[in-house]
Design an enzyme around this catalytic site. Structure first.
Site, PDB file in Angstrom:
ATOM      1  N   HIS A 197       0.954  -1.052   0.099  1.00  0.00           N
ATOM      2  CA  HIS A 197       0.114   0.210  -0.159  1.00  0.00           C
ATOM      3  C   HIS A 197       1.024   1.090   0.240  1.00  0.00           C
ATOM      4  O   HIS A 197       1.932   1.198   0.537  1.00  0.00           O
ATOM      5  CB  HIS A 197      -1.303  -0.008   1.398  1.00  0.00           C
ATOM      6  CG  HIS A 197      -0.118   0.286   2.772  1.00  0.00           C
ATOM      7  ND1 HIS A 197       0.718  -0.792   3.012  1.00  0.00           N
ATOM      8  CD2 HIS A 197       0.062   1.355   3.494  1.00  0.00           C
ATOM      9  CE1 HIS A 197       1.067  -0.589   3.996  1.00  0.00           C
ATOM     10  NE2 HIS A 197       0.485   1.107   4.193  1.00  0.00           N
ATOM     11  N   ASP A 199       1.116   5.420   1.889  1.00  0.00           N
ATOM     12  CA  ASP A 199       0.115   5.599   3.215  1.00  0.00           C
ATOM     13  C   ASP A 199      -0.340   7.140   2.397  1.00  0.00           C
ATOM     14  O   ASP A 199       0.302   7.830   1.525  1.00  0.00           O
ATOM     15  CB  ASP A 199       1.489   6.231   4.365  1.00  0.00           C
ATOM     16  CG  ASP A 199       1.738   4.722   4.973  1.00  0.00           C
ATOM     17  OD1 ASP A 199       1.070   3.765   4.368  1.00  0.00           O
ATOM     18  OD2 ASP A 199       2.548   5.247   5.314  1.00  0.00           O
ATOM     19  N   HIS A 254       4.589   0.304  -0.162  1.00  0.00           N
ATOM     20  CA  HIS A 254       5.781  -0.935   1.043  1.00  0.00           C
ATOM     21  C   HIS A 254       4.716  -2.338   1.635  1.00  0.00           C
ATOM     22  O   HIS A 254       3.345  -2.072   1.330  1.00  0.00           O
ATOM     23  CB  HIS A 254       6.335   0.068   2.271  1.00  0.00           C
ATOM     24  CG  HIS A 254       5.234   0.821   2.505  1.00  0.00           C
ATOM     25  ND1 HIS A 254       4.339   2.130   2.224  1.00  0.00           N
ATOM     26  CD2 HIS A 254       4.810   0.572   3.883  1.00  0.00           C
ATOM     27  CE1 HIS A 254       3.722   2.699   2.835  1.00  0.00           C
ATOM     28  NE2 HIS A 254       3.946   2.136   4.221  1.00  0.00           N
ATOM     29  N   ARG A 264       7.811  -8.983  14.780  1.00  0.00           N
ATOM     30  CA  ARG A 264       8.470  -7.469  14.810  1.00  0.00           C
ATOM     31  C   ARG A 264       7.102  -6.696  15.889  1.00  0.00           C
ATOM     32  O   ARG A 264       6.165  -6.396  15.500  1.00  0.00           O
ATOM     33  CB  ARG A 264       8.194  -7.414  13.492  1.00  0.00           C
ATOM     34  CG  ARG A 264       8.682  -5.729  13.350  1.00  0.00           C
ATOM     35  CD  ARG A 264       8.291  -5.722  11.517  1.00  0.00           C
ATOM     36  NE  ARG A 264       7.886  -4.166  11.626  1.00  0.00           N
ATOM     37  CZ  ARG A 264      10.198  -3.585  10.538  1.00  0.00           C
ATOM     38  NH1 ARG A 264      10.729  -4.191  10.651  1.00  0.00           N
ATOM     39  NH2 ARG A 264       9.105  -2.362  10.123  1.00  0.00           N
TER      40      ARG A 264
HETATM   41  C1  LIG Z   1      -8.069  -0.308   3.981  1.00  0.00           C
HETATM   42  C2  LIG Z   1      -7.501   0.363   4.628  1.00  0.00           C
HETATM   43  C3  LIG Z   1      -6.432   0.548   6.255  1.00  0.00           C
HETATM   44  C4  LIG Z   1      -6.549   1.536   5.906  1.00  0.00           C
HETATM   45  C5  LIG Z   1      -7.375   2.408   5.093  1.00  0.00           C
HETATM   46  C6  LIG Z   1      -7.662   1.637   3.792  1.00  0.00           C
HETATM   47  O1  LIG Z   1      -9.100   1.962   3.365  1.00  0.00           O
HETATM   48  C7  LIG Z   1      -6.547   1.691   3.032  1.00  0.00           C
HETATM   49  C8  LIG Z   1      -5.386   3.034   3.738  1.00  0.00           C
HETATM   50  C9  LIG Z   1      -5.534   2.600   5.145  1.00  0.00           C
HETATM   51  C10 LIG Z   1      -3.546   3.293   5.712  1.00  0.00           C
HETATM   52  C11 LIG Z   1      -2.733   2.486   5.120  1.00  0.00           C
HETATM   53  C12 LIG Z   1      -1.381   3.509   5.832  1.00  0.00           C
HETATM   54  C13 LIG Z   1      -1.814   3.518   7.244  1.00  0.00           C
HETATM   55  O2  LIG Z   1      -1.702   2.211   8.313  1.00  0.00           O
HETATM   56  C14 LIG Z   1      -3.276   3.373   8.025  1.00  0.00           C
HETATM   57  C15 LIG Z   1      -3.817   3.803   9.340  1.00  0.00           C
HETATM   58  C16 LIG Z   1      -3.945   4.763   7.259  1.00  0.00           C
HETATM   59  O3  LIG Z   1      -4.192   6.334   7.707  1.00  0.00           O
HETATM   60  O4  LIG Z   1      -5.037   4.873   5.759  1.00  0.00           O
HETATM   61  C17 LIG Z   1      -4.082   2.377   7.302  1.00  0.00           C
HETATM   62  C18 LIG Z   1      -5.630   2.540   7.083  1.00  0.00           C
HETATM   63  C19 LIG Z   1      -5.980   2.042   8.298  1.00  0.00           C
HETATM   64  O5  LIG Z   1      -5.236   0.227   8.557  1.00  0.00           O
HETATM   65  O6  LIG Z   1      -7.684   1.880   8.682  1.00  0.00           O
HETATM   66  O1  LIG Z   2       4.537  -2.028  10.230  1.00  0.00           O
HETATM   67  C1  LIG Z   2       5.064  -1.677   9.395  1.00  0.00           C
HETATM   68  O2  LIG Z   2       6.104  -1.996   9.717  1.00  0.00           O
HETATM   69  C2  LIG Z   2       4.984  -0.648   8.119  1.00  0.00           C
HETATM   70  C3  LIG Z   2       3.340  -0.889   8.194  1.00  0.00           C
HETATM   71  C4  LIG Z   2       2.552  -0.287   7.565  1.00  0.00           C
HETATM   72  O3  LIG Z   2       3.358   0.257   6.703  1.00  0.00           O
HETATM   73  C5  LIG Z   2       0.983   0.896   8.068  1.00  0.00           C
HETATM   74  O4  LIG Z   2       1.077   0.882   9.108  1.00  0.00           O
HETATM   75  O5  LIG Z   2       0.844   1.603   6.961  1.00  0.00           O
HETATM   76 FE   LIG Z   3       1.958   1.859   5.940  1.00  0.00          FE
END
Ligand SMILES: C=C1C[C@]23C[C@@]1(O)CC[C@H]2[C@@]12CC[C@H](O)[C@@](C)(C(=O)O1)[C@H]2[C@@H]3C(=O)O
Ligand SMILES: O=C(O)CCC(=O)C(=O)O
Ligand SMILES: [Fe+2]
Length: 324
Positions: A197, A199, A254, A264
Site C-alpha cells: 500500500h 500511506d 511498501h 516485529r
Molecule cells: C484498507 C485500509 C486500511 C487503511 C484504510 C484503508 O481503507 C486504505 C488505507 C489504509 C491505511 C494505510 C496507512 C495507515 O496504516 C492507515 C491507518 C491509513 O491512514 O491508511 C491505514 C488504514 C487503516 O488501517 O485503517
Molecule cells: O509495521 C510496519 O513496519 C509498517 C506498517 C505500515 O506500513 C502501516 O501501518 O501503514
Molecule cells: Fe504504511
C-alpha cells in the site's frame, strides 16, 4: 489468515541502497530532496529523539500486546482501537495485530486503551512525549525539504502538520512469529504481515525493533528489504506530499513480511493535515506552463475516499486530471 507470495531474498548487510540522511547536517537538504524523488523513502540518523522515550513506549507496547486476546478486544474499534488480522474494513487481512490511535494532542479518543495496562498513566505519558518529539523531528525534516526545494517560507510544509487541529495518527503494529512459514509445509513462501500500500497522509515516520520485514517497492516493480535499525527512523512520502509536489516526490509502495522466528514491533506516526486543508500542488513548484496533475481536494475528501478503498488500490488515480 495469511496471504502467500513468492520468496524474496534479504539484502546483504551494508549493501542496502536506501538513502541514509544525517539531519544534524543542514547540507543534507539536497540528499533529502533526492531521496524523496528517487525512493519516496529514507532513513534518518542523528535525529535527536531521546532513546529513552522510544524504549519506554516500546516496553508499554509489548506489555499491551502480551495481554490475553479477550482483554485486548475490549478496546477493539474502528478507526481507533485494537485490531487483529483485519486491516481497514474492506476485506484486507495480514499476520498482524495493532493499536490505532489519534495522535492529535489532548485527544480524548485514546483514553480507553491504556486502561487495560498496569500503569495506564505511564503509557499515556510515553505516547504523549514520543509524539511531541517525533512531530518536532518531522517538522525539521519537512523544513529541510522545503529549503532543499528552494521554497519560502521555510514552514510551508511543516505548518501543514503542526497546526492545532491536524489529523495525525499513531499506530503500533505487532507481527508475531509466524509458524506458517515452514519449508516443509508451505515451501518457505512468504506470509504477508501488512499488504502492499501507500500511506495517504503527507509523511509517515516509522521505527521498529530489530526484526526486519519492511519492504519498499521501487518504480521498476522490485521489492527491496529494509534492514532493521532500532535506533533510526524511516520516513516515507505519502500520497498528499506526492500531490503537493505535483508528482515530483513519489508516495512509496511498501509492505511487511512476517518472520518465522521473531516478533516485529513497529510504531508509526502518520503526519496528516487538518481535515479542511486543501491539497494541490504548491504553485511555486510549478514551472511556467506546467499544469496540476491532480484535481484539487481537501484532506477530508481524500481520507474518505482512501478509507473506502482496498489496501493495494491506487488511491490517487481517482484524483488525476485527465489530459486530452
Ligand atoms: C484498507 C485500509 C486500511 C487503511 C484504510 C484503508 O481503507 C486504505 C488505507 C489504509 C491505511 C494505510 C496507512 C495507515 O496504516 C492507515 C491507518 C491509513 O491512514 O491508511 C491505514 C488504514 C487503516 O488501517 O485503517
Ligand atoms: O509495521 C510496519 O513496519 C509498517 C506498517 C505500515 O506500513 C502501516 O501501518 O501503514
Ligand atoms: Fe504504511
Amino acid at each position: 489468515m495469511a496471504v502467500l507470495s513468492k520468496p524474496v531474498s534479504e539484502p546483504k548487510p551494508g549493501s542496502s541502497p536506501i538513502p541514509v540522511i544525517d539531519i544534524s547536517d543542514p547540507e543534507s537538504k539536497h540528499a533529502l530532496v533526492k531521496a524523496c524523488e528517487d525512493f519516496g523513502f529514507f532513513k534518518v540518523i542523528n535525529h535527536g529523539v531521546p532513546s529513552e522515550l522510544v524504549s519506554v513506549l516500546e516496553y508499554e507496547a509489548v506489555e499491551f500486546f502480551s495481554l490475553p486476546k479477550s482483554e485486548k478486544t475490549q478496546v477493539a474499534g474502528y478507526p481507533f482501537g485494537y485490531g487483529n488480522s483485519k486491516i481497514g474494513r474492506n476485506g484486507d487481512v495480514g499476520w498482524v495485530e495493532y493499536l490505532l490511535m489519534n495522535a492529535t494532542l489532548d485527544s480524548a479518543s485514546n483514553s480507553l486503551i491504556p486502561s487495560l495496562l498496569k500503569n495506564p498513566q505511564t503509557f499515556r505519558n510515553a505516547l504523549e512525549e514520543y509524539t511531541i518529539s517525533v512531530r518536532k523531528m518531522t517538522c525539521e525534516v519537512l523544513e529541510m525539504i522545503t529549503d532543499g526545494l528552494g521554497i519560502k517560507p521555510r514552514n510551508t510544509l511543516s505548518k501543514l502538520v503542526s497546526d492545532q487541529n491536524t489529523d495525525s495518527i499513531f499506530r503500533l503494529n505487532h507481527y508475531p512469529p509466524c509458524p506458517l512459514i515452514n519449508k516443509k509445509t508451505n515451501g518457505g513462501k512468504n506470509v504477508i504481515g501488512f499488504g502492499e500500500h501507500t500511506d495517504p497522509q503527507i509523511i509517515s515516520v516509522l521505527r521498529s525493533n530489530n526484526t526486519c520485514g519492511l519492504q519498499i517497492n521501487l518504480t521498476d516493480g522490485c521489492w527491496i528489504s529494509v534492514p532493521a535499525d532500532h535506533s533510526s527512523f524511516f520516513f516515507n512520502v505519502g500520497d498528499s506530499l506526492q500531490v503537493l509536489t505535483n508528482g515530483r516526490f513519489k508516495s512509496v509502495k511498501h509492505r511487511v513480511l512476517a518472520n518465522s522466528r521473531k516478533s516485529r514491533v513497529s510504531m508509526i506516526y502518520f503526519a496528516g493535515p487538518s481535515l479542511t486543508q486543501r491539497i494541490a500542488p504548491l504553485t511555486c513548484l510549478l514551472d511556467n506552463e506546467e499544469e496540476s496533475l491532480y484535481q484539487e481536494f481537501t484532506w477530508s475528501e481524500y481520507k474518505n475516499s482512501a478509507y473506502n478503498s482496498r489496501l493495494s488500490d491506487n488511491r490517487l488515480q481517482h484524483f488525476e486530471r485527465k489530459t486530452i
